[in-house]
Scaffold this active site. Sequence first.
Site, PDB file in Angstrom:
ATOM      1  CG  HIS A 145      33.132  39.364  43.619  1.00  0.00           C
ATOM      2  ND1 HIS A 145      31.780  39.264  43.378  1.00  0.00           N
ATOM      3  CD2 HIS A 145      33.265  39.736  44.920  1.00  0.00           C
ATOM      4  CE1 HIS A 145      31.129  39.583  44.478  1.00  0.00           C
ATOM      5  NE2 HIS A 145      31.998  39.863  45.433  1.00  0.00           N
TER       6      HIS A 145
ATOM      7  CG  ASP B 264      37.647  41.000  51.120  1.00  0.00           C
ATOM      8  OD1 ASP B 264      37.384  41.861  51.967  1.00  0.00           O
ATOM      9  OD2 ASP B 264      36.845  40.141  50.753  1.00  0.00           O
TER      10      ASP B 264
HETATM   11  N1  CMC Z   1      43.224  32.720  42.015  1.00  0.00           N
HETATM   12  C1  CMC Z   1      43.460  31.871  40.987  1.00  0.00           C
HETATM   13  N2  CMC Z   1      42.489  31.331  40.221  1.00  0.00           N
HETATM   14  C2  CMC Z   1      41.235  31.653  40.495  1.00  0.00           C
HETATM   15  C3  CMC Z   1      40.909  32.549  41.543  1.00  0.00           C
HETATM   16  C4  CMC Z   1      41.968  33.089  42.318  1.00  0.00           C
HETATM   17  N3  CMC Z   1      41.702  33.916  43.313  1.00  0.00           N
HETATM   18  N4  CMC Z   1      39.569  32.707  41.608  1.00  0.00           N
HETATM   19  C5  CMC Z   1      39.059  31.945  40.613  1.00  0.00           C
HETATM   20  N5  CMC Z   1      40.064  31.309  39.945  1.00  0.00           N
HETATM   21  C6  CMC Z   1      39.924  30.464  38.769  1.00  0.00           C
HETATM   22  C7  CMC Z   1      39.374  29.087  39.128  1.00  0.00           C
HETATM   23  O1  CMC Z   1      40.394  28.184  39.464  1.00  0.00           O
HETATM   24  C8  CMC Z   1      38.626  28.730  37.874  1.00  0.00           C
HETATM   25  O2  CMC Z   1      39.595  28.331  36.908  1.00  0.00           O
HETATM   26  P1  CMC Z   1      39.211  27.196  35.813  1.00  0.00           P
HETATM   27  O3  CMC Z   1      38.135  27.819  34.956  1.00  0.00           O
HETATM   28  O4  CMC Z   1      40.496  26.949  35.064  1.00  0.00           O
HETATM   29  O5  CMC Z   1      38.736  26.005  36.584  1.00  0.00           O
HETATM   30  C9  CMC Z   1      38.050  30.063  37.391  1.00  0.00           C
HETATM   31  O6  CMC Z   1      38.951  31.057  37.928  1.00  0.00           O
HETATM   32  C10 CMC Z   1      36.626  30.334  37.900  1.00  0.00           C
HETATM   33  O7  CMC Z   1      36.617  30.166  39.326  1.00  0.00           O
HETATM   34  P2  CMC Z   1      35.323  29.839  40.202  1.00  0.00           P
HETATM   35  O8  CMC Z   1      35.752  29.153  41.460  1.00  0.00           O
HETATM   36  O9  CMC Z   1      34.290  29.152  39.352  1.00  0.00           O
HETATM   37  O10 CMC Z   1      34.784  31.270  40.525  1.00  0.00           O
HETATM   38  P3  CMC Z   1      33.684  31.578  41.599  1.00  0.00           P
HETATM   39  O11 CMC Z   1      32.845  32.658  41.035  1.00  0.00           O
HETATM   40  O12 CMC Z   1      32.993  30.360  42.063  1.00  0.00           O
HETATM   41  O13 CMC Z   1      34.552  32.086  42.839  1.00  0.00           O
HETATM   42  C11 CMC Z   1      35.610  33.396  44.465  1.00  0.00           C
HETATM   43  C12 CMC Z   1      34.621  33.368  43.290  1.00  0.00           C
HETATM   44  C13 CMC Z   1      35.621  34.801  45.066  1.00  0.00           C
HETATM   45  C14 CMC Z   1      35.176  32.396  45.563  1.00  0.00           C
HETATM   46  C15 CMC Z   1      37.032  33.018  43.911  1.00  0.00           C
HETATM   47  O14 CMC Z   1      37.417  33.921  42.886  1.00  0.00           O
HETATM   48  C16 CMC Z   1      38.078  32.984  45.009  1.00  0.00           C
HETATM   49  O15 CMC Z   1      38.248  31.954  45.675  1.00  0.00           O
HETATM   50  N6  CMC Z   1      38.820  34.115  45.234  1.00  0.00           N
HETATM   51  C17 CMC Z   1      39.777  34.203  46.320  1.00  0.00           C
HETATM   52  C18 CMC Z   1      39.038  34.473  47.627  1.00  0.00           C
HETATM   53  C19 CMC Z   1      38.528  35.881  47.723  1.00  0.00           C
HETATM   54  O16 CMC Z   1      39.251  36.846  47.428  1.00  0.00           O
HETATM   55  N7  CMC Z   1      37.290  36.006  48.211  1.00  0.00           N
HETATM   56  C20 CMC Z   1      36.674  37.319  48.464  1.00  0.00           C
HETATM   57  C21 CMC Z   1      35.520  37.634  47.572  1.00  0.00           C
HETATM   58  S1  CMC Z   1      35.072  39.341  47.686  1.00  0.00           S
HETATM   59  C22 CMC Z   1      34.374  39.497  49.242  1.00  0.00           C
HETATM   60  C23 CMC Z   1      32.933  39.249  49.275  1.00  0.00           C
HETATM   61  O17 CMC Z   1      32.161  39.938  48.556  1.00  0.00           O
HETATM   62  O18 CMC Z   1      32.556  38.397  50.084  1.00  0.00           O
END
Ligand code: CMC
Length: 424
Positions: free
Chosen positions: A307, A364
Amino acid sequence: MKRFVQLSETNKKGRNCLPVLEGTIGPPAIDVKTLYGEYGVLAFDPGYRSTASCRSAITYVDGEEGILLYRGYPIEELAENTSFLEVSHLLLFGELPDPNEKVAFERRVANFTLLHEQILKFFTGFRRDAHPMAIMVGIVGAMSAFYHDNLDISDPDQRMFSAIRLIAKIPTIAAASYTYTIGRPFRYPRNELDYTSNFLQMMFGLPSEDYEVDPVVSSALDKIFILHADHEQNASTSTVRLAGSSGANPYACVAAGIASLWGPSHGGANEAVLDMLEAIGDVKNVGKAVDQAKDADDDYRLMGFGHRVYKNFDPRATVIQKACKDVLDRLGLDDPLLEIAMRLEEIALQDEYFIERKLYPNVDFYSGILLKAIGIPKSLFTAVFALARTTGWVSHWLELHKDDHGIDRPRQLYVGSPLRHMKK
Ligand code: CMC
C-alpha cells in the site's frame, strides 16, 4: 507558536522562510503556496508522496501506525457497531446520527433509489460483454442530463441533495450494470429493505422467484461498504476533487472518480486478486508465484499486497480478515482459491523481500475472497468498491465547495526541447 522552515535563498521581499501548517493530528505541512510567486521555483513531487493537496476534516490515515479514522472514529469501532448508512451520515454531516436522524436519513436515501426510466434505456446501448465499471462510468456521467433540478453548485442545499441522490442511486446502477451483462431483467429497488439488502435483491432477485436476503451475507457486505467508504486523498478521491475544482457537476465528478478507481493499482485490485489466485491454480504453485513477484526483472506483483500509505498493516485488512473467516465458517464454504490465498498470505508474511519492503496484505486481498464467498461475481468487485466509495467522493466534493481555493492546476518540470524554429 507559528513555525517556519528556513530557506537558503532570500526572496524579492527579503524573506527566506516558509510557514509550517499544523493539522489536528498527523505530520505538519510546509505551506509552499508562495514558492513560485516569491522565490521563482516550483515544488517537485510526482506521485504526491510528500504533498498535502488540501485541508480536510473527513478521514485520517496514519500509515506507520495502521490507523484509519472517519471523522475521528476508528474504523474498527465503526465496522463493529454501525451500518453503512450511519457511516455515510457521519462522513457527509460530520456526526453519527441519533436514532431519529438515522431513521430520517434512511428514509431520505430510500426516497431516491429509483432511476429515471429513460436511464434504463442507456444500459441497452452497451454490449452485453461490457465491463460493469465501463457501464457505471457512462451511466453516472449521464445522470447530469436527467437531474437538472439540483445542478446549481453554488447552493449548499442543492449540493447536499445531489450528494444524497448519488448515494441512493448508485446501488441501483451497480446492480443493473451486472444484471444487464448476464441478460437478466432490471430489478426495481425495494425500499422496505435496508440499503445493503436492497442492493442484494436487485443483484440476485428474479421476476420469477423472490430472493431471500441472508442476514450473514448482508451484514458482511455492509461491513465491506463501511471499510471502503473513504480513504482520504487517494487517486479516485483526488480525481473527484480535481474535477470538482473546475466547477464540474457532481455526476461528472463521480464518473471521473469511478474511472480512476478502475485501475488495478487502486480499486481494480480486488478483481485482480481473484485473477491471480485463479492463475496460480493450486497450492503447490504458490511458492513459484512468490518467487516471480520478487524477481526484479519481472513486472509480476502479488495483487492485494502493499500500500502506498500503510507501511505497517492495513487496519481495514485486519477487520475484513476476521469478517472473511466468520463468513466462511458460518456459510460452511470450502473453496480451493481460499486455500491458495491463505498459503500465499502465510508464505509472503514470512519472506524477507516482503518484510523488508513492508508489503502486507491490504483490504483488497481479503475483500476479493469475501466477495467471492458471498456470491458477488468477480466482474462486479470494483463496482462494489465504487458503490461504497461514492459516499466518500461526495463528502469530499461537498467539503471542496465549502473551502473553495479555485481551480486545481498543478505545474510541471518541463524536460522537453528548448525553443527551436522550423527550417524555412
Ligand atoms: N508484489 C511484489 N512486490 C511489490 C508489491 C507487490 N504487490 N508492491 C510493491 N512491491 C515492491 C516494488 O517492486 C518495489 O520493490 P523495489 O524497492 O525492489 O523496487 C517496492 O515494493 C516498493 O514498491 P512501490 O511501487 O514503490 O510502492 P508504491 O507505494 O508505489 O505502490 C501499490 C503501492 C499498492 C501500488 C503496490 O504495492 C502494488 O502494486 N500492489 C498491488 C496492487 C494492489 O494490491 N493495490 C491495492 C491497493 S489498496 C486499495 C486502495 O486503497 O486503493
